[in-house]
Design a protein around this motif. Sequence first.
Motif, PDB file in Angstrom:
ATOM      1  N   ALA A 129       0.832  -1.202   0.000  1.00 21.82           N
ATOM      2  CA  ALA A 129       0.000   0.000   0.000  1.00 21.82           C
ATOM      3  C   ALA A 129       0.864   1.248   0.000  1.00 21.82           C
ATOM      4  N   SER A 130       0.409   2.256  -0.715  1.00 20.13           N
ATOM      5  CA  SER A 130       1.114   3.546  -0.762  1.00 20.13           C
ATOM      6  C   SER A 130       0.110   4.678  -0.584  1.00 20.13           C
ATOM      7  N   SER A 131       0.591   5.868  -0.395  1.00 25.73           N
ATOM      8  CA  SER A 131      -0.284   7.038  -0.259  1.00 25.73           C
ATOM      9  C   SER A 131      -1.200   7.176  -1.469  1.00 25.73           C
ATOM     10  N   ASP A 132      -0.698   6.823  -2.616  1.00 22.14           N
ATOM     11  CA  ASP A 132      -1.503   6.969  -3.822  1.00 22.14           C
ATOM     12  C   ASP A 132      -2.751   6.088  -3.788  1.00 22.14           C
ATOM     13  N   ASP A 133      -2.675   4.977  -3.075  1.00 23.42           N
ATOM     14  CA  ASP A 133      -3.854   4.097  -2.987  1.00 23.42           C
ATOM     15  C   ASP A 133      -4.984   4.745  -2.187  1.00 23.42           C
ATOM     16  N   ILE A 134      -4.626   5.657  -1.308  1.00 30.24           N
ATOM     17  CA  ILE A 134      -5.653   6.407  -0.578  1.00 30.24           C
ATOM     18  C   ILE A 134      -6.152   7.561  -1.450  1.00 30.24           C
ATOM     19  N   LEU A 135      -5.188   8.282  -1.997  1.00 30.54           N
ATOM     20  CA  LEU A 135      -5.487   9.439  -2.851  1.00 30.54           C
ATOM     21  C   LEU A 135      -6.442   9.052  -3.979  1.00 30.54           C
ATOM     22  N   TRP A 136      -6.167   7.934  -4.592  1.00 33.77           N
ATOM     23  CA  TRP A 136      -6.918   7.448  -5.754  1.00 33.77           C
ATOM     24  C   TRP A 136      -8.341   7.004  -5.403  1.00 33.77           C
ATOM     25  N   ALA A 137      -8.513   6.481  -4.209  1.00 31.29           N
ATOM     26  CA  ALA A 137      -9.747   5.772  -3.861  1.00 31.29           C
ATOM     27  C   ALA A 137     -10.902   6.685  -3.457  1.00 31.29           C
ATOM     28  N   ASP A 138     -12.101   6.216  -3.749  1.00 35.09           N
ATOM     29  CA  ASP A 138     -13.323   6.815  -3.201  1.00 35.09           C
ATOM     30  C   ASP A 138     -13.682   6.135  -1.876  1.00 35.09           C
ATOM     31  N   ALA A 139     -13.316   4.884  -1.775  1.00 39.19           N
ATOM     32  CA  ALA A 139     -13.658   4.106  -0.580  1.00 39.19           C
ATOM     33  C   ALA A 139     -12.466   3.259  -0.154  1.00 39.19           C
ATOM     34  N   LEU A 140     -12.355   3.069   1.162  1.00 41.38           N
ATOM     35  CA  LEU A 140     -11.259   2.284   1.728  1.00 41.38           C
ATOM     36  C   LEU A 140     -11.836   1.162   2.583  1.00 41.38           C
ATOM     37  N   MET A 143      -5.187  -2.355  16.173  1.00 43.18           N
ATOM     38  CA  MET A 143      -4.611  -2.856  14.913  1.00 43.18           C
ATOM     39  C   MET A 143      -3.121  -3.148  15.067  1.00 43.18           C
ATOM     40  N   PRO A 144      -2.596  -4.021  14.237  1.00 41.83           N
ATOM     41  CA  PRO A 144      -1.171  -4.340  14.315  1.00 41.83           C
ATOM     42  C   PRO A 144      -0.314  -3.150  13.892  1.00 41.83           C
ATOM     43  N   SER A 145       0.905  -3.109  14.395  1.00 38.08           N
ATOM     44  CA  SER A 145       1.802  -1.981  14.110  1.00 38.08           C
ATOM     45  C   SER A 145       2.050  -1.819  12.608  1.00 38.08           C
ATOM     46  N   GLN A 146       1.987  -2.917  11.870  1.00 29.86           N
ATOM     47  CA  GLN A 146       2.218  -2.824  10.421  1.00 29.86           C
ATOM     48  C   GLN A 146       1.192  -1.904   9.756  1.00 29.86           C
ATOM     49  N   LEU A 147      -0.073  -2.084  10.121  1.00 31.15           N
ATOM     50  CA  LEU A 147      -1.112  -1.229   9.541  1.00 31.15           C
ATOM     51  C   LEU A 147      -1.050   0.171  10.151  1.00 31.15           C
ATOM     52  N   LYS A 148      -0.763   0.228  11.459  1.00 20.19           N
ATOM     53  CA  LYS A 148      -0.683   1.548  12.114  1.00 20.19           C
ATOM     54  C   LYS A 148       0.427   2.371  11.482  1.00 20.19           C
ATOM     55  N   GLN A 149       1.541   1.727  11.200  1.00 24.04           N
ATOM     56  CA  GLN A 149       2.663   2.414  10.553  1.00 24.04           C
ATOM     57  C   GLN A 149       2.213   3.016   9.217  1.00 24.04           C
ATOM     58  N   PHE A 150       1.451   2.246   8.453  1.00 24.26           N
ATOM     59  CA  PHE A 150       0.976   2.752   7.163  1.00 24.26           C
ATOM     60  C   PHE A 150       0.099   3.995   7.367  1.00 24.26           C
ATOM     61  N   LEU A 151      -0.778   3.957   8.366  1.00 31.31           N
ATOM     62  CA  LEU A 151      -1.630   5.127   8.633  1.00 31.31           C
ATOM     63  C   LEU A 151      -0.778   6.311   9.113  1.00 31.31           C
ATOM     64  N   ASP A 152       0.141   6.015  10.033  1.00 32.06           N
ATOM     65  CA  ASP A 152       0.944   7.089  10.641  1.00 32.06           C
ATOM     66  C   ASP A 152       1.703   7.917   9.604  1.00 32.06           C
ATOM     67  N   ILE A 153       2.156   7.263   8.561  1.00 25.37           N
ATOM     68  CA  ILE A 153       2.989   8.002   7.586  1.00 25.37           C
ATOM     69  C   ILE A 153       2.160   8.726   6.521  1.00 25.37           C
ATOM     70  N   GLN A 154       0.862   8.786   6.713  1.00 27.22           N
ATOM     71  CA  GLN A 154       0.014   9.535   5.768  1.00 27.22           C
ATOM     72  C   GLN A 154      -0.233  10.961   6.230  1.00 27.22           C
ATOM     73  N   GLY A 155       0.627  11.452   7.108  1.00 25.10           N
ATOM     74  CA  GLY A 155       0.473  12.822   7.612  1.00 25.10           C
ATOM     75  C   GLY A 155       0.418  13.865   6.494  1.00 25.10           C
ATOM     76  N   GLY A 156       1.148  13.629   5.454  1.00 30.82           N
ATOM     77  CA  GLY A 156       1.157  14.573   4.339  1.00 30.82           C
ATOM     78  C   GLY A 156      -0.193  14.648   3.640  1.00 30.82           C
ATOM     79  N   LEU A 157      -0.762  13.502   3.328  1.00 31.61           N
ATOM     80  CA  LEU A 157      -2.106  13.466   2.716  1.00 31.61           C
ATOM     81  C   LEU A 157      -3.118  14.141   3.637  1.00 31.61           C
ATOM     82  N   TRP A 158      -3.047  13.751   4.905  1.00 27.51           N
ATOM     83  CA  TRP A 158      -3.990  14.259   5.902  1.00 27.51           C
ATOM     84  C   TRP A 158      -3.929  15.782   6.001  1.00 27.51           C
TER      85      TRP A 158
END
Lengths: 201, 201, 201, 201
Positions: B68-79, B90-105
């Motif tokens: 998963a990358s930031s673009d997968d969020i940017l691109w999507a209408d639904a998650l 949630m496991p740290s693996q998924l939390k890490q992915f969310l945490d690094i989306q500060g730029g999108l957010w």
Amino acid sequence: MANVKLSIIYYSSTGTNYQMALWAKEKAEQSGAEVRLRKAKELAPEFAIEQNPAWKKHYDETQHVEEASSDDILWADALLFSAPSRFGTMPSQLKQFLDIQGGLWANGKTVNKVVSAMTSAQNPHGGQEATLLSLYTSMMHWGTIIVTPGYTDPVLFGAGGNPYGTSVTVDQNGNMQEDVEDAVKHQVARVLEVASKTLES
Amino acid sequence: MANVKLSIIYYSSTGTNYQMALWAKEKAEQSGAEVRLRKAKELAPEFAIEQNPAWKKHYDETQHVEEASSDDILWADALLFSAPSRFGTMPSQLKQFLDIQGGLWANGKTVNKVVSAMTSAQNPHGGQEATLLSLYTSMMHWGTIIVTPGYTDPVLFGAGGNPYGTSVTVDQNGNMQEDVEDAVKHQVARVLEVASKTLES
Amino acid sequence: MANVKLSIIYYSSTGTNYQMALWAKEKAEQSGAEVRLRKAKELAPEFAIEQNPAWKKHYDETQHVEEASSDDILWADALLFSAPSRFGTMPSQLKQFLDIQGGLWANGKTVNKVVSAMTSAQNPHGGQEATLLSLYTSMMHWGTIIVTPGYTDPVLFGAGGNPYGTSVTVDQNGNMQEDVEDAVKHQVARVLEVASKTLES
Amino acid sequence: MANVKLSIIYYSSTGTNYQMALWAKEKAEQSGAEVRLRKAKELAPEFAIEQNPAWKKHYDETQHVEEASSDDILWADALLFSAPSRFGTMPSQLKQFLDIQGGLWANGKTVNKVVSAMTSAQNPHGGQEATLLSLYTSMMHWGTIIVTPGYTDPVLFGAGGNPYGTSVTVDQNGNMQEDVEDAVKHQVARVLEVASKTLES
């Protein structure tokens, strides 16, 4: 643990949480604790209760149980709550009882009580976790010491493995779908053990 | 619903949440949605994975799945998220992915995505509710539109009746204890239906 | 948004959440929505209210406000709740109102309502987040579509930046400590915008 | 309290939670506790840290702090966590540390530790409650004894009155917006007091 004073405060419309409270009382008394069993005051109007035969039956059968009062908190070293899930949080009957303890709370009389909780729901994942977590949130406002089962005994796995407190699924006819008696008894024993330690000088 | 873009973002160590994600993908594509299936990047060191044959097997078998990358969020209408419970969140693996989306957010790029989530645990009450609720808390920070199953279809009762999202119990050998395929498919259909409406001008 | 029907359902003992509800109503009507403003039924006995002059005053002054009923949910496309924190969860008055909607819920009449919520507390971190999160847990049982402010407008930062809903700190004398009027108005506008989309065929 | 062993485990990117951890350490040592101060291992790649001067500075300045290990939990009677909010839950760095304690957990080595937590966020209501509540959910899985500040001391009101744990708002430049030093010190003293009681035979 002879010196621990435990108030078991429950709300039950058709008997599940009353039964869980009774199991807890039995075990606590066997362990030498002094126990008060108290029900949260019913808020529903009589006509609503009348329309539901199971509710009416339980309501009538537990007329002898004393209603919980502020003194039951003041007196206790440990509190064990038991109440069904209502949309993932505790029922208004129990919430009402907590809400009106503002006087005790403001005077620091809720601090350091050892607290644990149990619940039930119609679906396995229908609030059996969320209801307990929400109740503990309130208990953090009270400055209590929160003691949940975690995974402290193998008996918990057979009862659904709820680390937040014993919980049970109840079908449309009011029948418990799992045997949680031993889990209830383990939970109350654990609460008494921790409470006993906090009382030692 | 042909116009809905759905990103399914999962983390799986031994395959349960990958399977749930695949069921969701199958249904979403049948419904005409455009779908991306993405895994959260693994954080565990190779030697840890090597020590667990089931983990190693799944790890190797899903090398072809894109991370998963930031673009997968940017691109999507639904998650749609799917990840196992780790101590009720949630496991740290998924939390890490969310945490690094500060730029999108920070740039408002997460706003109004329609979001839903699924999970699994080793015990029926071992975080199957709490993990989803915690994930939705994060999604409220993102300004998303949260759509959970509630009790919108009878199929949910057979799957444990989790109103927060499909969840499943997995035994020590990695076997799902309930049949949740139809519940997964209902959940994704519901997400697409709501997302489709939010896209109409 | 002329076609959105919004029910604003609040509980207030001394007026804060009533004021927030009024701001929401004003904005919603300006936006062309059809609005019902309803209070949750008081559960406290008259003598308790009498003992608190501010409560008594507000109680008397809002006698003209209609009490919330099941029809206010049935009728609405969107629901906005506002209620003070009581130990980190909603007050029993509002919980009671939710609890007695079992009939609507069992018939799927709560599904797909767009929902948002607001709150207040005596301390900045005295339940302003937890109360809203707990209310949304219940709303997930109802199969609603949850729309919170997130960080969708700069006005939210001045109001404490609560992504779960507008919240305000109230001092001992009932005075709001932050100016949240614009945050309330942004929140309701956002709810109407999303609700409007879900109504389009 | 000379006999209490306390592990303070924190994650900090720009220093706020490190400072809170240091205040806690100072107070705990003054109280006679044996203290370990440990940081959660950083997960971010070096290049990400390099791009943020404040992060890089703190990263370099705390190279001497030992990373938390399983032994720091095993050894301790009490655990105090401190970590910033990341979208309303703990950062992946701390979650990763918890996630990899499955071995300790499965062997019952986390049971009966006394636990408390602290946090920070960029907005007053930007996860300062939710982050702590989520962390305590995980701690219930561990079978710990949860001790939060509640409203056990007047100093808490000046620090925002967070009953779940000390929390602080940090501006864009990393400056704490409230003086929470005394609240931190009260919290750790309270944790030590309860832990001390649980240790007495």
